[in-house]
Motif scaffolding. Structure first.
Motif, PDB file in Angstrom:
ATOM      1  N   ASP A  86     -17.012  38.201 -26.692  1.00 12.92           N
ATOM      2  CA  ASP A  86     -15.919  37.834 -25.988  1.00 12.92           C
ATOM      3  C   ASP A  86     -15.761  36.075 -26.066  1.00 12.92           C
ATOM      4  OD1 ASP A  86     -14.258  37.227 -23.732  1.00 12.92           O
ATOM      5  OD2 ASP A  86     -15.555  37.858 -22.231  1.00 12.92           O
ATOM      6  N   GLY A  87     -14.894  35.869 -27.022  1.00 15.02           N
ATOM      7  CA  GLY A  87     -14.625  34.294 -27.315  1.00 15.02           C
ATOM      8  C   GLY A  87     -13.983  33.841 -26.231  1.00 15.02           C
ATOM      9  N   SER A  88     -13.400  34.322 -25.096  1.00 14.36           N
ATOM     10  CA  SER A  88     -12.986  33.789 -24.071  1.00 14.36           C
ATOM     11  C   SER A  88     -13.899  33.016 -23.273  1.00 14.36           C
ATOM     12  CB  SER A  88     -11.858  34.826 -23.014  1.00 14.36           C
ATOM     13  OG  SER A  88     -13.024  35.699 -22.453  1.00 14.36           O
ATOM     14  N   ALA A  89     -15.149  33.306 -23.382  1.00  9.68           N
ATOM     15  CA  ALA A  89     -16.210  32.668 -22.628  1.00  9.68           C
ATOM     16  C   ALA A  89     -16.876  31.804 -23.361  1.00  9.68           C
ATOM     17  CB  ALA A  89     -17.117  33.761 -21.901  1.00  9.68           C
ATOM     18  N   ASN A  90     -16.321  31.007 -24.467  1.00  9.22           N
ATOM     19  CA  ASN A  90     -16.887  30.356 -25.429  1.00  9.22           C
ATOM     20  C   ASN A  90     -17.632  29.030 -24.959  1.00  9.22           C
ATOM     21  OD1 ASN A  90     -15.131  27.888 -26.639  1.00  9.22           O
ATOM     22  ND2 ASN A  90     -13.582  29.813 -26.104  1.00  9.22           N
ATOM     23  N   ARG A  91     -17.203  28.463 -23.862  1.00  9.77           N
ATOM     24  CA  ARG A  91     -17.554  27.247 -23.380  1.00  9.77           C
ATOM     25  C   ARG A  91     -18.662  27.409 -22.356  1.00  9.77           C
ATOM     26  NH1 ARG A  91     -16.971  24.101 -27.135  1.00  9.77           N
ATOM     27  NH2 ARG A  91     -17.542  22.294 -25.549  1.00  9.77           N
ATOM     28  N   LEU A  92     -19.209  28.521 -22.390  1.00 12.76           N
ATOM     29  CA  LEU A  92     -20.473  28.796 -21.343  1.00 12.76           C
ATOM     30  C   LEU A  92     -21.779  28.333 -21.995  1.00 12.76           C
ATOM     31  CD1 LEU A  92     -19.658  32.133 -19.503  1.00 12.76           C
ATOM     32  CD2 LEU A  92     -19.117  29.686 -18.821  1.00 12.76           C
ATOM     33  N   LEU A  93     -21.703  28.404 -23.256  1.00  7.66           N
ATOM     34  CA  LEU A  93     -23.165  28.085 -23.865  1.00  7.66           C
ATOM     35  C   LEU A  93     -22.533  27.484 -25.175  1.00  7.66           C
ATOM     36  CD1 LEU A  93     -26.216  28.397 -24.077  1.00  7.66           C
ATOM     37  CD2 LEU A  93     -25.980  30.639 -24.746  1.00  7.66           C
ATOM     38  N   THR A  94     -22.966  26.109 -25.289  1.00  8.47           N
ATOM     39  CA  THR A  94     -22.247  25.382 -26.390  1.00  8.47           C
ATOM     40  C   THR A  94     -23.026  24.254 -27.222  1.00  8.47           C
ATOM     41  OG1 THR A  94     -21.503  23.622 -25.054  1.00  8.47           O
ATOM     42  CG2 THR A  94     -20.166  25.438 -25.451  1.00  8.47           C
ATOM     43  N   LEU A  95     -23.152  24.025 -28.439  1.00 13.39           N
ATOM     44  CA  LEU A  95     -23.609  22.965 -28.835  1.00 13.39           C
ATOM     45  C   LEU A  95     -22.619  22.525 -30.001  1.00 13.39           C
ATOM     46  CD1 LEU A  95     -26.356  21.375 -29.923  1.00 13.39           C
ATOM     47  CD2 LEU A  95     -26.746  23.244 -31.808  1.00 13.39           C
ATOM     48  N   ASP A  96     -22.128  21.503 -29.484  1.00 14.93           N
ATOM     49  CA  ASP A  96     -20.925  20.870 -30.284  1.00 14.93           C
ATOM     50  C   ASP A  96     -21.359  19.835 -31.236  1.00 14.93           C
ATOM     51  OD1 ASP A  96     -19.398  22.323 -28.881  1.00 14.93           O
ATOM     52  OD2 ASP A  96     -18.951  20.626 -27.336  1.00 14.93           O
ATOM     53  N   VAL A  97     -22.706  19.391 -31.302  1.00 12.05           N
ATOM     54  CA  VAL A  97     -22.852  18.182 -32.248  1.00 12.05           C
ATOM     55  C   VAL A  97     -22.899  18.695 -33.826  1.00 12.05           C
ATOM     56  CG1 VAL A  97     -24.889  16.834 -33.099  1.00 12.05           C
ATOM     57  CG2 VAL A  97     -24.487  16.923 -30.830  1.00 12.05           C
ATOM     58  N   LEU A  98     -22.260  17.948 -34.656  1.00 10.39           N
ATOM     59  CA  LEU A  98     -22.533  18.132 -36.236  1.00 10.39           C
ATOM     60  C   LEU A  98     -21.278  19.078 -36.448  1.00 10.39           C
ATOM     61  CD1 LEU A  98     -26.123  18.107 -37.233  1.00 10.39           C
ATOM     62  CD2 LEU A  98     -24.481  16.210 -36.999  1.00 10.39           C
ATOM     63  N   GLY A  99     -20.561  19.695 -35.581  1.00 13.60           N
ATOM     64  CA  GLY A  99     -19.292  20.672 -36.175  1.00 13.60           C
ATOM     65  C   GLY A  99     -18.303  19.813 -36.563  1.00 13.60           C
ATOM     66  N   SER A 100     -17.254  20.394 -37.122  1.00 18.47           N
ATOM     67  CA  SER A 100     -16.240  19.354 -37.716  1.00 18.47           C
ATOM     68  C   SER A 100     -15.279  18.644 -36.576  1.00 18.47           C
ATOM     69  CB  SER A 100     -15.396  20.247 -38.686  1.00 18.47           C
ATOM     70  OG  SER A 100     -14.848  21.371 -37.907  1.00 18.47           O
ATOM     71  N   ASN A 101     -15.225  19.322 -35.390  1.00 21.97           N
ATOM     72  CA  ASN A 101     -14.523  18.703 -34.419  1.00 21.97           C
ATOM     73  C   ASN A 101     -15.263  17.427 -33.902  1.00 21.97           C
ATOM     74  OD1 ASN A 101     -12.623  20.589 -34.273  1.00 21.97           O
ATOM     75  ND2 ASN A 101     -13.496  21.589 -32.444  1.00 21.97           N
ATOM     76  N   PHE A 102     -16.714  17.662 -34.049  1.00 22.34           N
ATOM     77  CA  PHE A 102     -17.529  16.398 -33.398  1.00 22.34           C
ATOM     78  C   PHE A 102     -17.425  15.311 -34.734  1.00 22.34           C
ATOM     79  CE2 PHE A 102     -21.372  13.841 -33.677  1.00 22.34           C
ATOM     80  CZ  PHE A 102     -21.650  13.609 -32.298  1.00 22.34           C
ATOM     81  N   MET A 103     -17.399  15.711 -35.811  1.00 18.85           N
ATOM     82  CA  MET A 103     -17.478  14.828 -36.852  1.00 18.85           C
ATOM     83  C   MET A 103     -16.165  14.007 -36.937  1.00 18.85           C
ATOM     84  SD  MET A 103     -20.610  14.766 -37.851  1.00 18.85           S
ATOM     85  CE  MET A 103     -20.523  13.678 -39.320  1.00 18.85           C
ATOM     86  N   ALA A 104     -14.975  14.679 -36.700  1.00 22.18           N
ATOM     87  CA  ALA A 104     -13.644  14.082 -37.102  1.00 22.18           C
ATOM     88  C   ALA A 104     -13.695  13.113 -35.939  1.00 22.18           C
ATOM     89  CB  ALA A 104     -12.794  15.159 -36.883  1.00 22.18           C
ATOM     90  N   ASN A 105     -14.158  13.198 -34.817  1.00 24.53           N
ATOM     91  CA  ASN A 105     -13.914  12.306 -33.579  1.00 24.53           C
ATOM     92  C   ASN A 105     -15.469  11.488 -33.453  1.00 24.53           C
ATOM     93  OD1 ASN A 105     -11.291  12.761 -32.654  1.00 24.53           O
ATOM     94  ND2 ASN A 105     -12.338  15.037 -32.551  1.00 24.53           N
ATOM     95  N   ARG A 106     -16.175  11.429 -34.469  1.00 16.86           N
ATOM     96  CA  ARG A 106     -17.706  10.893 -34.331  1.00 16.86           C
ATOM     97  C   ARG A 106     -17.662   9.436 -33.786  1.00 16.86           C
ATOM     98  NH1 ARG A 106     -17.025  11.564 -39.933  1.00 16.86           N
ATOM     99  NH2 ARG A 106     -17.221   9.935 -41.048  1.00 16.86           N
TER     100      ARG A 106
END
Length: 325
Positions: free
Chosen positions: A183-203
């Protein structure tokens, strides 16, 4: 008809033990608070062993039990959300560490705590289709470097470890049912954002400590209780077996209350539930294969036993399976 069976199991945990008493000195918590709410007493922490080494050591034990030559393995699937590196895959690194030289396939699969069930469903399909003969499936996690050790709500939950199984063809029933969901609609309930491309693009504007493992615990708990219980029942009901024919339940080891709810859903007494949570905490994709290996090696699980498993994790993902060992 081709079936898929587990030929061998293996598990490995790093040596360092971090107890609840140790955590009392690190954050505002108590042994009683952690034990009452989770069932965890201690967990293992990897000081210098990467995910690949944890996985390799579990895999060696599984290969030894399976009594096959390592070069008979047609491929490696590693379930992990804590790979050594984004590229190369941890599976490729493990292939090299094991010294497998047959150019077999190797890839990682990311489905958080449900990863091992996802990976087994893929491997089962590949074997049943006749594509390959033997597959090494590993659930391996080094979660501790990704934990915010100042967050008392999450740092008490997780540990490091790895479990592995060797799968092969069989004329006797092995895996009987799989169910995998998300269920991707709940994707922000449990996260690890470090080192993803979104993080690296705005590091340049991002802080590593603020983007470590985060969980909205109460919301995740409510969904997990229902999803795990329903998935467990679904695995039994679609397997062709009756509830009374289930010998053991190996749940994802995240929270004792979730495990209790799932066991009650299929009317299993607690002596049939394999629990390792108290000693190892939540090792994500490694919880089910390590619990299986421990119960096989201590003699509780023997050949012919019918086992149901269910897991729930970030994504959100969840799934279940029933197999005859």
């Amino acid at each position: 008809m081709i079936y898929t069976k587990i030929l061998g199991t293996g598990s490995y945990f790093p040596e360092k033990i971090l107890t609840n008493k140790d955590l009392e000195k690190m954050v505002d918590t108590t042994d009683e608070w952690i034990t009452t709410r989770t069932g965890i007493k201690e967990r293992r922490i990897s000081i210098d062993e990467p995910t690949s080494v944890l996985g390799m050591k579990a895999a060696e034990k599984a290969i030894e039990m399976a009594q096959i030559d390592k070069n008979e393995i047609s491929g490696i699937i590693v379930a992990t959300f804590t790979p050594d590196t984004v590229m190369p895959s941890t599976a490729c690194v493990i292939q090299n560490l094991l010294g497998i030289q047959n150019n077999s396939f190797a890839f990682d699969l990311a489905a958080a705590c449900t990863g091992f069930i996802y990976a087994l469903s893929v491997a089962d399909s590949m074997i049943k289709s006749g594509l390959v003969d033997n597959i090494l499936v590993i659930g391996a996690e080094r979660i501790s470097p990704n934990v915010d050790w100042t967050d008392r709500n999450t740092c008490v939950l997780f540990g490091d470890g790895a479990g592995a199984v060797v799968l092969g063809k069989s004329e006797e029933p092995g895996f009987r049912s799989f169910h995998i969901h998300a269920d991707g609609s709940a994707n922000r309930l449990l996260t690890l954002d470090v080192l993803g491309s979104n993080f690296m693009a705005n590091r340049k504007n991002m802080n590593i400590e603020e983007n470590l493992l985060k969980m909205k615990g109460n919301e995740v708990f409510k969904i997990a209780v229902r999803a795990m219980a329903e998935a467990t029942a679904k695995a039994v009901e679609s397997s062709g077996l009756k509830y009374e024919e289930v010998d053991f339940f190996i749940p994802h080891q995240a929270n004792l209350r979730i495990i209790d709810a799932a066991a009650k859903r299929i009317n299993l007494t607690y002596d049939k539930v394999i629990v390792t949570l108290d000693k190892f905490g939540n090792t994500s994709s490694a919880t089910i294969p390590t619990a299986l290996d421990i119960a096989v090696r201590d003699g509780r699980i023997k050949r012919g036993a019918n086992i149901v498993s269910a897991a729930f994790g970030g994504g959100l993902t969840w799934g279940s399976m029933l197999f005859t060992f």
